[in-house]
Design an enzyme around this catalytic site. Structure first.
Site, short mmCIF file in Angstrom:
data_model
loop_
_atom_site.label_atom_id
_atom_site.label_comp_id
_atom_site.label_asym_id
_atom_site.label_seq_id
_atom_site.Cartn_x
_atom_site.Cartn_y
_atom_site.Cartn_z
CG ASP A 93 -0.30 0.05 2.53
OD1 ASP A 93 0.91 0.27 2.58
OD2 ASP A 93 -1.01 -0.12 3.54
CG ASP A 271 -6.03 -5.39 1.49
OD1 ASP A 271 -6.61 -4.60 0.73
OD2 ASP A 271 -5.68 -5.07 2.64
CB CYS A 309 -12.19 -26.51 6.30
SG CYS A 309 -10.62 -25.66 6.07
CB CYS A 311 -7.13 -25.93 6.21
SG CYS A 311 -7.48 -26.00 7.99
CB CYS A 314 -10.18 -28.72 9.17
SG CYS A 314 -10.80 -27.09 9.64
CG HIS A 340 -9.77 -22.82 9.83
ND1 HIS A 340 -10.35 -23.81 9.08
CD2 HIS A 340 -10.75 -21.88 10.06
CE1 HIS A 340 -11.63 -23.50 8.87
NE2 HIS A 340 -11.89 -22.34 9.45
ZN LIG Z 1 -9.75 -25.60 8.19
#
Ligand SMILES: [Zn+2]
Length: 376
Positions: A93, A271, A309, A311, A314, A340
């Site tokens: 930025d 963002d 999820c 990820c 998880c 996560h």
């Molecule tokens: Zn997750």
């Protein structure tokens, strides 16, 4: 040879688009979410884990980095990429928003903004030319024009004059960018549309930026407390005032449903600190809405944060374990919750890209919103 910067739109669905920005440091799939790496780190995450979540680009903050460790020092150490160990694109930025929200301003003039550091009270000046110089020293790949911000509660006269000054600063930013400097072959510059919620101001701003010419166009001055309905009202006209063939970046947005609604209105890049900041305070984003893992009802919940999820968190740890870590103030709690959340955002962006590509964005968005609201 890879072009310095190009944007190809692969498919559209209503006003939404999906495409690819190509830069020397890699491709950015759009719509894209950029995790925020304020102080040369996406807080609580290693760069390899940020990349594994599907992030193609991250954001760095000029204001924070110019104060600590200092742009010249980062340059001497080889630039932000080598310093922090992230080799893909970085957007910085301009420092404008943060200097006006965090620092004690000592002088605001046509030349720029003089201020005192919020860290140690030292005096600094940020102008369009200095902002571009700092972003170049950092090794930024997408440099943002320096602009002036005023509260949305300001009078129309104040808003108009801030927008007009921002357009003069956009020209000075572009000229400073064109004057060269370090990494000139490796970076692009975006202009920032201002004008609060006013359609006429937004149009004047867009026209001034288009006249100067930028690689991409940001929509600034939103998500500053006006509320989702007012923001969407502005996004019903603002993206359409910008060139269709260039990426459009909505700065500082946002909550998952903000992003879905903005994608439907033609925005390509986002963002926000929300997934990282929330991760550190115990809030997890799930397809059934956000949850606060500190809540007692999770103390013996052996399920994952979000059953849908993909990820690593998880796949390995339970809500009960995360509840314990966060309650106990363990560092790992902040790390896993952040990981996560970043994955949640990146999976949402991948789902949006797929839905646009297959012409089913409206159905996807409606389903997303109803599930998300159901759990709240
Ligand atoms: Zn997750």
């Amino acid at each position: 040879m890879t072009a310095r910067f190009s944007f190809a739109i692969h498919a559209t669905d209503g006003r939404a688009r999906t495409g690819t920005i190509t830069m020397k440091r890699g491709e950015i799939r759009t719509p894209a979410f950029m995790p925020v790496g304020t102080a040369a780190t996406v807080k609580a995450m290693k760069p390899g884990d940020v990349r594994a979540s599907g992030a193609d680009i991250i954001l760095g903050n000029t204001y924070h980095l110019m104060l600590r460790p200092g742009a010249e020092r980062v340059d001497r150490l080889g630039g932000l990429h080598g310093f922090m160990g992230w080799d893909r694109p970085i957007l910085t930025d301009s420092g404008g928003y943060q200097v006006m929200s965090l620092a004690e301003l000592t002088k605001r003039s046509e030349d720029g903004v003089a201020f005192k550091s919020h860290l140690d009270g030292t005096r600094h000046l940020l102008s369009p030319e200095r902002s571009i110089e700092i972003q170049r020293l950092l090794g930024s790949n997408i440099v943002m024009a320096f602009d002036e911000l005023v509260p949305t509660t300001s009078t129309r006269e104040v808003q108009a004059s801030a927008m007009e000054r921002s357009m003069r600063w956009a020209k000075r930013s572009r000229d400073a960018f064109d004057a060269g400097g370090q990494h000139a072959e490796d970076n692009a510059i975006f202009g920032i549309q201002q004008g609060a919620l006013d359609e006429g101001f937004r149009k004047s701003s867009a026209d001034a930026l288009i006249d100067i010419g930028f690689d991409g166009y940001a929509i600034g001055g939103l998500a500053v407390g006006e509320g989702q309905e007012a923001m969407f009202g502005c996004l019903d006209f603002a993206p359409g005032q910008l060139p269709v063939e260039k990426p459009r970046y909505l700065m500082g947005v946002g909550k998952p449903t903000d992003i879905v609604g903005a994608v439907e209105r033609g925005v390509d890049m986002f963002d926000c600190v929300l997934p990282t900041r929330s991760g550190r305070t115990g809030q997890a984003f799930t397809r059934q809405g956000p949850i606060n893992i500190r809540n007692a009802r999770f103390a013996e919940d052996q399920g994952p944060l979000d059953p849908a999820c993909g990820c690593p968190v998880c796949g390995t740890w339970s809500r009960a374990y995360l509840h314990h870590l966060v309650r106990a103030g363990e560092i790992l709690g902040a790390m896993l919750m952040t990981e996560h959340n970043i994955w949640f955002y990146q999976q949402m962006m991948a789902d949006l890209r797929a839905a646009i590509g297959e012409g089913r964005l409206t159905a996807f968005a409606d389903d997303f919103r109803s599930r998300y609201a159901a759990g709240q």
